[in-house]
Write a protein that holds these residues in place. Structure first.
Motif, short mmCIF file in Angstrom:
data_model
loop_
_atom_site.label_atom_id
_atom_site.label_comp_id
_atom_site.label_asym_id
_atom_site.label_seq_id
_atom_site.Cartn_x
_atom_site.Cartn_y
_atom_site.Cartn_z
N GLY A 41 0.84 -1.20 0.00
CA GLY A 41 0.00 0.00 0.00
C GLY A 41 0.87 1.24 0.00
O GLY A 41 0.62 2.20 -0.73
N LEU A 46 -0.65 -1.55 -4.25
CA LEU A 46 -2.06 -1.80 -3.91
C LEU A 46 -2.67 -0.48 -3.45
O LEU A 46 -1.96 0.47 -3.13
CB LEU A 46 -2.16 -2.85 -2.81
N GLU A 47 -4.01 -0.47 -3.39
CA GLU A 47 -4.72 0.74 -2.99
C GLU A 47 -4.47 1.03 -1.50
O GLU A 47 -4.94 0.30 -0.63
CB GLU A 47 -6.22 0.51 -3.25
N MET A 51 -5.81 -0.88 1.95
CA MET A 51 -4.84 -1.90 2.33
C MET A 51 -4.04 -1.56 3.60
O MET A 51 -3.71 -2.46 4.36
CB MET A 51 -3.87 -2.18 1.17
N SER A 215 -6.58 -6.02 -6.30
CA SER A 215 -5.19 -5.82 -6.75
C SER A 215 -4.95 -6.52 -8.08
O SER A 215 -4.01 -6.18 -8.80
CB SER A 215 -4.22 -6.34 -5.70
N TYR A 218 -5.00 -4.11 -10.80
CA TYR A 218 -3.75 -3.36 -10.96
C TYR A 218 -2.67 -4.26 -11.58
O TYR A 218 -1.95 -3.86 -12.49
CB TYR A 218 -3.20 -2.93 -9.59
N GLY A 219 -2.55 -5.49 -11.01
CA GLY A 219 -1.39 -6.32 -11.33
C GLY A 219 -1.53 -7.25 -12.52
O GLY A 219 -0.57 -7.44 -13.27
N THR A 374 -9.81 2.56 -11.71
CA THR A 374 -8.61 1.75 -11.94
C THR A 374 -8.58 1.14 -13.34
O THR A 374 -7.59 1.25 -14.06
CB THR A 374 -8.51 0.63 -10.89
#
Lengths: 422, 53
Positions: A41, A46-47, A51, A215, A218-219, A374
């Motif tokens: 985080g 991560l957000e 997080m 996540s 994002y990932g 996102t």
């Protein structure tokens, strides 16, 4: 003086190693995971808004067993913040709980108990987050490209649809399966709201998995986009149209908010709190009342997000997670739901690409998985990597906002249809 | 509930969701049309007022 009695956190850990080693190792693993969440985080991988408090909560509950009265060594999972457990452990009776003062006395035994009981277990916190999302969401792109945005968002619901029969095949009941499927909406508050109604016994792991798996957006999504959309298509710029430059008036947006809220509440009263929260938040943004906008955005949204993260972390104790054999299956289902959602969204992108005679960038499809903003950023980032002068954010935001709307619609349908089956 | 039954239910949920979402898109088109018409009328009325003055 006994060392174990003095340092009770270590004492319970040693006791767990002797009586339930799985729980003991689980506690240690969750402490490490909590630290990792705070680290990631802080690194913005991560957000951090969710997080960091979640990581701290996870560390504290598993290190100290703060709510040690709820430690359960018989292997049966139980909710550590359950009022009944507190009443049992404090000797409070039903009569004490019946009066407001008595109830508050019981609740104040634990510093987070009032927040849990009054905002978490009734879904209010999900509605507060949704009001906040509403107030920060600009629906102009939806009003500019309604059919394109809605079509992409509908394809991105593939995860929400296909996960339901998969979960049934894995042995879940209809309520649990529907709640697991809703992880595919990539909307944490939606999962919390639906699981509280459809699978109250599993709402803790379901909500934690839903938030942890955000996540993935994002990932994992950037790699998925590269895998499914060739570079020449990712680089495709969309020719500027007249409507791209048009300004949508606040009056039009407010009109949409009030009509959509009325129609959806009329169709699905069970999900009315979600619809009301989102459209109220968005309506307040459009009527330009600064005090209300600040209240929803700066107070409601951040307070609710902070306590949501903290309480989810606190609920992540080893007993709750490892004592339940369904958690592993839910981890697989959640991952599948979000992966299918992105694949569906990209298929939607290709469908719009074909409908528009190849004058559309299919990368935008991934933005149909709501998780606003996102996924829209992921789409724009993937496009920029392939072509620095291509700008698709407006279309991506339209798909993303429609993702929130279609997610709320499907959640409403699932709750309405599945609830009578339970 | 069997897997076949679950597929059928999920399909029904999707069809219903699809119809409602596309209905909302049509609603947006209608709102855009109504707003545009009212703005055009207001602009025309303003022009008329300006002409009369």
């Amino acid at each position: 003086m006994n060392f174990m009695d003095l340092f009770q956190g270590i004492g319970t850990l040693v006791e767990h190693f002797q009586t339930a080693p799985v729980i003991a190792f689980g506690r240690l693993a969750l402490i490490v995971l909590g630290v990792l969440l705070v680290y990631l985080g802080n690194k913005r991988v991560l957000e951090p808004l969710i997080m960091v408090p979640m990581g701290f909560g996870m560390v504290a509950i598993n290190a100290g067993m703060m709510f040690s009265f709820a430690i359960n060594l018989d292997g049966n999972p139980r909710n550590t913040l359950d009022l009944t457990n507190i009443m049992i452990n404090t000797g409070a009776d039903d009569a004490a709980a019946a009066s407001t003062t008595g109830l508050m006395n019981i609740m104040q035994i634990d510093f987070l108990q009032p927040i849990y009981t009054l905002t978490f277990s009734n879904g209010l916190i999900a509605c507060l987050v949704f009001m906040g999302i509403g107030v920060i969401t600009d629906i102009s792109p939806v009003l500019k490209y309604p059919f394109t945005s809605m079509l992409i968002a509908l394809f991105a619901e593939l995860g929400t649809i296909l996960t339901f029969p998969i979960a049934i095949a894995m042995g879940f009941g209809p309520g649990e399966a529907a709640s697991a499927a809703i992880i595919g909406t990539a909307d944490g508050p939606m999962v919390l709201f639906a699981s509280l109604r459809l699978a109250p016994d599993l709402f803790v792991p379901l909500t934690i998995i839903a938030y942890l798996y955000l996540s993935i957006c994002y990932g994992v999504y950037p790699f998925l986009v590269k895998l499914l959309v060739p570079k020449h298509l990712r680089a495709q710029a969309i020719a500027l149209q007249k409507k791209d430059q048009a300004t949508i008036s606040p009056k039009a947006k407010l009109m949409f908010d009030i009509i959509a809220c009325t129609v959806l509440c009329l169709l699905f009263p069970v999900a009315a709190p979600l619809f009301l929260s989102f459209f109220l938040g968005n309506g307040i943004k459009e009527i330009l009342v600064k005090n209300y906008t600040e209240l929803l955005e700066k107070v409601f949204l951040y307070t609710a997000t902070f306590f949501l993260g903290l309480l989810l972390g606190i609920l992540c104790d080893a007993n709750t997670l490892l004592g339940n054999e369904k958690v592993l299956k839910l981890l697989i289902l959640g991952f599948a739901a979000l992966l299918l959602a992105a694949v569906g969204g990209i298929i939607g992108g290709y469908v719009v690409y074909m409908i528009n005679k190849k004058k559309f960038n299919p990368t935008i499809g991934v933005a149909g998985v709501s998780c606003i903003p996102t996924t829209a950023k992921v789409a724009q980032h993937a496009v920029t990597e392939a072509n620095k002068s291509a700008f698709v954010l407006q279309y991506a935001l339209g798909a993303s906002v429609c993702g929130v709307i279609t997610s709320a619609i499907l959640t409403g349908i699932y709750v309405t249809v599945v609830l009578p089956l339970l | 509930m069997g897997v076949g039954e679950a597929f059928s239910l999920a399909g029904q949920v999707y069809v219903l969701g699809f119809a409602i979402a596309l209905g909302m898109a049509a609603l947006i088109k209608l709102i855009n049309y109504v707003i545009r018409r009212s703005e055009e009328k207001a602009a025309a009325a303003k022009d008329e007022e300006g002409g009369a003055a």
